[in-house]
Scaffold this active site. Structure first.
Site, PDB file in Angstrom:
ATOM      1  N   ASP A 103      14.338 -63.704  47.036  1.00 28.56           N
ATOM      2  CA  ASP A 103      14.088 -64.194  45.721  1.00 28.56           C
ATOM      3  C   ASP A 103      15.259 -65.044  45.194  1.00 28.56           C
ATOM      4  O   ASP A 103      16.489 -64.605  45.304  1.00 28.56           O
ATOM      5  CB  ASP A 103      13.987 -63.064  44.571  1.00 28.56           C
ATOM      6  CG  ASP A 103      13.582 -63.724  43.235  1.00 28.56           C
ATOM      7  OD1 ASP A 103      13.360 -64.763  42.998  1.00 28.56           O
ATOM      8  OD2 ASP A 103      13.330 -62.704  42.589  1.00 28.56           O
TER       9      ASP A 103
ATOM     10  N   SER B 256      11.918 -68.443  41.790  1.00 29.09           N
ATOM     11  CA  SER B 256      10.660 -67.402  41.728  1.00 29.09           C
ATOM     12  C   SER B 256       9.451 -67.803  41.131  1.00 29.09           C
ATOM     13  O   SER B 256       9.104 -68.729  41.883  1.00 29.09           O
ATOM     14  CB  SER B 256      11.227 -66.040  40.970  1.00 29.09           C
ATOM     15  OG  SER B 256      10.270 -64.841  40.992  1.00 29.09           O
TER      16      SER B 256
END
Length: 387
Positions: free
Chosen positions: A216, A77
């Protein structure tokens, strides 16, 4: 005569011990891991700026960069974005961003990344267009193989239902993973409900089209990529000719720095068994991800701490984490100037805090010690290579 002989023996013992220490240090594999957390990436940004500054002072080199000292840098991330920033080369084949550039990057671009709301209740909160735009501007056409050190950036393919790990060491077997760093960074940051998933395609060794449908990296590694980064380091030690002397890598030969983006100390106090006894799917859905990520991060740290301690190598592992976030600083997408200033304060104050209740050493002191190990190891390898 006896006295002279004793002195010579003592000197020999000291030199032998020093030589052994430096040899061991030179054989160590160094790993940097950076958690996910959106705008809270400002916190590890402060830590990285301090560490790089210490390395520059120790080596008397204003151009020293973190990529010069770490064999593996991994992130997920926002941690994946930081990984790319400090490992992607510029036109001079040096990292395009110094650690001191990280926090200004968030201040300049954060409000735009987290401001393009789609306004849709049944869709992602942000459209991701500005994020993709700035990644393409900063990272250009650079691909994984060009990274200045080994990287480990995670994502999750929602079509194959499997994690995807982008590393340089995987490219020989899986050339389709040599994607653009801009595509990789968007993918690892494309948190469900926040940003749309990312589609892109590369080519296999046969020239066939290979498609990715990614979200993600926290879905794959649950925000803390430390174990992933260690596994990549282990593989490198086994396969890279430069590490032939340490093929059977163990944690005694690892120097691991793991940076968190902060956790909410009040979260554990928010709910009780009595309160949640009658919760349904909607109520749990709102908190289960935060619970899962917090638990996974804790267990990763617990596992690594236990292993290093059992090997009497606890000084080889440092987890830098703020466990007392409150208010707006707990939010991954609050990019208001006021909140970002608070996050800067969190990072700066964290440096002055003790590592743990049992270890009065401050994070600042621990990072200085870590910097000394990194500096000495780099010098040892440079001297060894010159012979």
């Amino acid at each position: 005569m006896a006295t002279t002989k004793s002195v010579l023996v003592l000197i020999f013992m000291i030199l032998a011990t020093t030589s052994s220490t430096f040899a061991t240090l030179g054989e160590m594999v160094t790993v940097l891991s950076i958690d996910g957390g959106g705008i809270k990436g400002i916190i590890p940004g402060i830590i990285l700026e301090f560490l790089e500054g210490q390395l520059q002072k120790m080596d008397n080199n204003a151009d020293a960069r973190l990529a010069d000292y770490f064999d593996v840098i991994g992130g997920t991330s926002t941690g994946g974005l930081l990984t790319a920033m400090i490992t992607t080369p510029n036109e001079n084949n040096r990292p395009f961003a110094a650690a001191k550039d990280i926090v200004p990057f968030y201040f300049q671009h954060g409000p735009h990344i987290f401001n393009s709301s789609t306004g849709q209740f049944f869709g992602p909160k942000y459209d991701g267009k500005y994020l993709m735009q700035v990644l393409q501007e900063k990272l250009g056409e650079t691909r994984v193989h060009q990274a200045l050190t080994e990287v480990a950036i995670s994502s999750f393919d929602i079509k194959t239902n499997k994690p995807v790990i982008f590393t340089k060491s995987n490219l020989a077997k899986s050339p389709e993973l040599d994607a653009k760093m801009s595509d990789i960074c968007y993918s690892t940051a494309a948190a469900p409900t926040y940003f749309p998933p990312h589609y892109f395609a590369t080519n296999t060794s046969n020239g066939d089209k290979y498609e990715f449908n990614l979200v993600d990296g926290a879905v794959a590694t649950v925000a803390d990529p430390a174990l992933l980064s260690v596994s990549v380091a282990t593989r490198r030690a086994e396969e890279d000719p430069a590490f032939a002397s340490i093929r059977s890598l163990n944690y005694k030969q690892l120097l691991l720095l793991s940076l968190g983006t902060g956790t909410n100390s009040e979260f554990d106090k928010t709910h009780t068994a009595q309160e949640t006894a009658k919760w349904g799917a909607l109520q749990w859905m709102l908190v289960i991800q935060q619970m899962t990520e917090a638990a996974s991060s804790y267990m990763t740290d617990y596992y690594l701490s236990t292993v290093f301690q059992d090997l009497h190598s606890q000084n080889n592992y440092l987890r830098v984490q703020e466990n007392a976030l409150t208010g707006t600083t707990t939010k991954a997408d609050d990019a208001s100037e006021a909140n970002m200033e608070l996050l800067v304060q969190v990072g700066e104050n964290l440096l002055k805090k003790p590592v743990s209740k049992d270890n009065p050493e401050t994070y600042e002191e621990a990072l200085k010690r870590f910097a000394k190990l990194l500096s000495d190891r780099k010098k040892f390898r440079a001297n060894k290579a010159s012979y």
